[in-house]
Write a protein that holds these residues in place. Structure first.
Motif, PDB file in Angstrom:
ATOM      1  N   GLN A 268      27.982   3.809   4.633  1.00  0.00           N
ATOM      2  CA  GLN A 268      28.168   4.252   3.259  1.00  0.00           C
ATOM      3  C   GLN A 268      27.108   5.277   2.869  1.00  0.00           C
ATOM      4  OE1 GLN A 268      28.308   0.502   0.979  1.00  0.00           O
ATOM      5  NE2 GLN A 268      30.510   0.834   0.737  1.00  0.00           N
ATOM      6  N   ARG A 269      27.446   6.091   1.868  1.00  0.00           N
ATOM      7  CA  ARG A 269      26.505   7.063   1.311  1.00  0.00           C
ATOM      8  C   ARG A 269      26.504   6.943  -0.206  1.00  0.00           C
ATOM      9  NH1 ARG A 269      30.579   7.689   4.051  1.00  0.00           N
ATOM     10  NH2 ARG A 269      31.293   9.733   3.339  1.00  0.00           N
ATOM     11  N   VAL A 270      25.385   7.337  -0.793  1.00  0.00           N
ATOM     12  CA  VAL A 270      25.302   7.439  -2.240  1.00  0.00           C
ATOM     13  C   VAL A 270      24.413   8.621  -2.570  1.00  0.00           C
ATOM     14  CG1 VAL A 270      23.321   5.855  -2.463  1.00  0.00           C
ATOM     15  CG2 VAL A 270      24.899   6.164  -4.387  1.00  0.00           C
ATOM     16  N   ASP A 271      24.841   9.427  -3.545  1.00  0.00           N
ATOM     17  CA  ASP A 271      24.051  10.562  -4.019  1.00  0.00           C
ATOM     18  C   ASP A 271      23.449  10.198  -5.369  1.00  0.00           C
ATOM     19  OD1 ASP A 271      25.321  11.701  -1.855  1.00  0.00           O
ATOM     20  OD2 ASP A 271      25.749  13.597  -2.871  1.00  0.00           O
ATOM     21  N   LEU A 272      22.152  10.423  -5.488  1.00  0.00           N
ATOM     22  CA  LEU A 272      21.442  10.127  -6.725  1.00  0.00           C
ATOM     23  C   LEU A 272      20.894  11.410  -7.320  1.00  0.00           C
ATOM     24  CD1 LEU A 272      19.284   7.104  -5.472  1.00  0.00           C
ATOM     25  CD2 LEU A 272      21.494   6.982  -6.637  1.00  0.00           C
ATOM     26  N   ILE A 273      20.793  11.447  -8.642  1.00  0.00           N
ATOM     27  CA  ILE A 273      20.024  12.478  -9.321  1.00  0.00           C
ATOM     28  C   ILE A 273      18.796  11.799  -9.906  1.00  0.00           C
ATOM     29  CG2 ILE A 273      21.373  12.248 -11.460  1.00  0.00           C
ATOM     30  CD1 ILE A 273      20.778  15.200 -12.018  1.00  0.00           C
ATOM     31  N   VAL A 274      17.650  12.418  -9.682  1.00  0.00           N
ATOM     32  CA  VAL A 274      16.406  11.874 -10.206  1.00  0.00           C
ATOM     33  C   VAL A 274      15.580  13.020 -10.767  1.00  0.00           C
ATOM     34  CG1 VAL A 274      15.291  11.977  -7.928  1.00  0.00           C
ATOM     35  CG2 VAL A 274      14.361  10.473  -9.687  1.00  0.00           C
ATOM     36  N   VAL A 275      15.000  12.790 -11.939  1.00  0.00           N
ATOM     37  CA  VAL A 275      14.078  13.752 -12.554  1.00  0.00           C
ATOM     38  C   VAL A 275      12.733  13.047 -12.620  1.00  0.00           C
ATOM     39  CG1 VAL A 275      13.615  15.228 -14.535  1.00  0.00           C
ATOM     40  CG2 VAL A 275      15.984  14.712 -13.901  1.00  0.00           C
ATOM     41  N   PRO A 276      11.876  13.209 -11.610  1.00  0.00           N
ATOM     42  CA  PRO A 276      10.677  12.380 -11.491  1.00  0.00           C
ATOM     43  C   PRO A 276       9.594  12.770 -12.493  1.00  0.00           C
ATOM     44  CG  PRO A 276      10.708  14.032  -9.764  1.00  0.00           C
ATOM     45  CD  PRO A 276      12.006  14.164 -10.497  1.00  0.00           C
ATOM     46  N   GLU A 277       8.925  11.759 -12.998  1.00  0.00           N
ATOM     47  CA  GLU A 277       7.756  11.958 -13.856  1.00  0.00           C
ATOM     48  C   GLU A 277       6.480  11.480 -13.170  1.00  0.00           C
ATOM     49  OE1 GLU A 277       7.636  13.558 -16.730  1.00  0.00           O
ATOM     50  OE2 GLU A 277       9.790  13.978 -16.551  1.00  0.00           O
ATOM     51  N   SER A 278       6.627  10.614 -12.162  1.00  0.00           N
ATOM     52  CA  SER A 278       5.472  10.094 -11.430  1.00  0.00           C
ATOM     53  C   SER A 278       5.925   9.695 -10.033  1.00  0.00           C
ATOM     54  CB  SER A 278       4.870   8.896 -12.166  1.00  0.00           C
ATOM     55  OG  SER A 278       5.822   7.863 -12.315  1.00  0.00           O
ATOM     56  N   ASP A 279       4.957   9.359  -9.188  1.00  0.00           N
ATOM     57  CA  ASP A 279       5.272   8.977  -7.812  1.00  0.00           C
ATOM     58  C   ASP A 279       6.227   7.785  -7.795  1.00  0.00           C
ATOM     59  OD1 ASP A 279       3.414  10.896  -7.231  1.00  0.00           O
ATOM     60  OD2 ASP A 279       1.877   9.508  -6.498  1.00  0.00           O
ATOM     61  N   PHE A 280       7.082   7.751  -6.778  1.00  0.00           N
ATOM     62  CA  PHE A 280       7.992   6.612  -6.635  1.00  0.00           C
ATOM     63  C   PHE A 280       8.324   6.435  -5.160  1.00  0.00           C
ATOM     64  CE2 PHE A 280      10.755  10.275  -7.103  1.00  0.00           C
ATOM     65  CZ  PHE A 280      11.834  10.042  -6.260  1.00  0.00           C
ATOM     66  N   ALA A 281       9.084   5.388  -4.856  1.00  0.00           N
ATOM     67  CA  ALA A 281       9.416   5.075  -3.472  1.00  0.00           C
ATOM     68  C   ALA A 281      10.830   4.540  -3.373  1.00  0.00           C
ATOM     69  CB  ALA A 281       8.435   4.040  -2.915  1.00  0.00           C
ATOM     70  N   LEU A 282      11.422   4.717  -2.207  1.00  0.00           N
ATOM     71  CA  LEU A 282      12.628   3.988  -1.857  1.00  0.00           C
ATOM     72  C   LEU A 282      12.192   2.653  -1.280  1.00  0.00           C
ATOM     73  CD1 LEU A 282      14.959   6.634  -0.137  1.00  0.00           C
ATOM     74  CD2 LEU A 282      15.214   5.619  -2.399  1.00  0.00           C
ATOM     75  N   GLU A 283      12.768   1.575  -1.810  1.00  0.00           N
ATOM     76  CA  GLU A 283      12.369   0.234  -1.405  1.00  0.00           C
ATOM     77  C   GLU A 283      13.584  -0.568  -0.963  1.00  0.00           C
ATOM     78  OE1 GLU A 283       8.819  -0.846  -4.469  1.00  0.00           O
ATOM     79  OE2 GLU A 283      10.779  -0.424  -5.362  1.00  0.00           O
ATOM     80  N   GLU A 284      13.421  -1.297   0.122  1.00  0.00           N
ATOM     81  CA  GLU A 284      14.442  -2.235   0.576  1.00  0.00           C
ATOM     82  C   GLU A 284      14.080  -3.598  -0.005  1.00  0.00           C
ATOM     83  OE1 GLU A 284      17.551  -4.097   2.225  1.00  0.00           O
ATOM     84  OE2 GLU A 284      15.538  -4.854   2.590  1.00  0.00           O
TER      85      GLU A 284
END
Length: 465
Positions: A268-284
């Motif tokens: 499967q795939r998913v497309d996200l839009i993100v407008v970052p304001e600070s550091d972040f991570a992809l988390e499982e």
């Protein structure tokens, strides 16, 4: 013994990883205009930047292979060269492709033998996030690294390349020496249970890569789950991510999830839009605590003026539900399941046959590709498939050559406007109904994309003619 996922997560905190933003290897352009994709053995570090090298099978020397990037309506010409020790083929996952180019060995083409080549030549009708992978002994070849992204841009792309990131996630089974565990591949235990689950995640072939983003600017994150069987549990709400496409099919809007975690199944795939304001991570999120597998460093002040115009949906014919033809698919078998009525190659299997044939799952009582199709449809006919999961395990079901809508799921409220998909998850004991217009002629595969499940019986086909 094998390290557990928890062992790897603990030791990950001790690593100092400074991977730059990952870049895919480039495809090679032959003199006649074909892109050359060569499958062969190579060595790659999966756990640490200076750690041990794993023996992989890759496209053009790296896993993932080259990112193939084209525009909707464009012709794609790929020369597949097989330098492996066994036959192989390439499937172009999610593309509503000409049947002869679908790459399914044993159904749409013969597998390409070692030392030979095959020319794929097709047109991409839909924009979106897709991928390609080996489709002969997929349980073995994909697990060793034979896959890559295929991105189809809109004629006027909503995001420029700097703000459009492809993220191919894979979980690998590593041994204590930090190299790919190949000795356990083909285990009947895996085939009859959840499939091959790894204990280490990479993104674009790298452990815990770091991406640099600009504060306040909109980015498109294209997530691809290339795992053999791992269902990734994610929560885009943790960093303000909103969904703009499923399985490559744009919604025409940005949706904020109203539930968590979000499940991204194999293929499967998913497309996200993100407008970052600070550091972040992809988390499982399936473990005892969140496991970061990619981080995004945000700096500066963005210069973008508002959100971009989001891509519009592709033109896919809507199913005619009142006049749909119903097809029933009963999934049985597997560990802790019904193994009493499984037929393989025209013969009912007895208990002593399962280890010999390795066929432990069935669709409507038939293991693997039967002589007769699950159904035969006329072009333009709406098909509604009712899938009943009478097994003890979840499955990721993939339809080749078409996109469908999930119109009913037991235990869940019906979606008033369900998105287009090419792969759906179905839980143990659950019933799911999907509907689509059978408008692409040929013989098409319908199978579980837990690749061990497919090899062990969860594979069928249908014909449109």
């Amino acid at each position: 013994m094998l390290w557990t996922r928890r062992h790897f997560i603990k030791s990950a905190s001790a690593l100092t990883l400074s991977a730059a933003t990952p870049a895919f290897v480039r495809p090679v352009l032959a003199e006649d205009g074909f892109l050359e994709i060569t499958a062969g053995p190579s060595r790659q570090r999966l756990y640490q930047e200076e750690g041990a090298l794993s023996d992989l099978w890759t496209y053009n020397g790296f896993a993932p292979g080259p990112e193939i990037r084209v525009t909707r309506g464009e012709r794609v010409r790929v020369r597949f060269v097989n330098n492996l020790e066994e036959p192989s083929s390439i499937h172009w996952h999610g593309i509503r492709i000409d049947n002869a180019m679908d790459g399914v060995s044993g159904l749409t083409q013969e597998a390409v033998p070692p030392g030979a080549s095959f020319d794929y030549d097709f047109t991409v009708p839909d924009a979106g996030t897709y991928w390609y992978h080996a489709h002969n002994k997929s349980w073995n070849q994909v697990a060793r690294g034979l896959y890559g992204p295929l991105i189809v841009d809109e004629e006027e792309a909503a995001f420029d390349r700097e703000h459009d990131l492809t993220l191919v996630a894979d979980d690998w089974r590593l041994s204590e020496d930090e190299t790919l565990d190949t000795a356990s591949m083909g285990s009947l235990m895996e085939w009859a249970h959840a499939g091959r689950l790894g204990n280490w995640l990479t993104v674009n072939g790298l452990p815990h890569p770091k991406f640099s983003l600009k504060k306040g600017e909109a980015y498109r994150l294209r997530l691809v789950n290339a795992s053999n069987a791992r269902i990734l549990e994610l929560d885009p709400n943790r960093f303000g991510g909103r969904i703009i496409a499923y399985d490559g099919q744009a919604l025409g809007r940005a949706e904020t999830l109203t539930y968590a975690p979000f499940l991204l199944g194999p293929a499967q795939r998913v497309d996200l839009i993100v407008v970052p304001e600070s550091d972040f991570a992809l988390e499982e999120l399936s473990g005892d605590s969140p496991f970061e597998f990619a981080t995004f460093k945000v700096s500066g002040n963005g210069t973008a003026s508002g959100e971009p115009v989001l891509p519009a949906p592709n033109a896919i014919p809507e199913p005619d539900l009142p006049n749909a033809r119903r097809v029933r698919l009963d999934m049985t078998g597997g560990a802790m399941g019904n193994l009493e009525n499984i037929t393989y190659q025209g013969r009912k299997l007895a208990r002593e046959d399962f280890r010999k044939t390795r066929q432990v799952w069935a669709f409507n009582g038939v293991a693997n590709l039967g002589d007769d199709p699950l159904f035969a449809a006329k072009p333009g006919e709406t098909i509604l498939i009712e899938v009943l999961n009478n097994t003890s395990w979840a499955h990721a079901m993939h339809v080749h050559g078409h996109h469908f809508k999930v119109v009913k799921r037991s235990g869940a409220q019906a979606d008033a406007d369900p998105p287009w998909r090419d792969t759906f998850l179905i839980g143990s004991g659950q019933t799911v109904e999907i509907a689509f217009v059978a408008d692409n002629s040929g013989k098409w595969l319908f199978h579980c994309h837990m690749l061990e499940h497919a090899a062990a019986g969860m594979t069928s086909w249908f014909e449109v003619a």
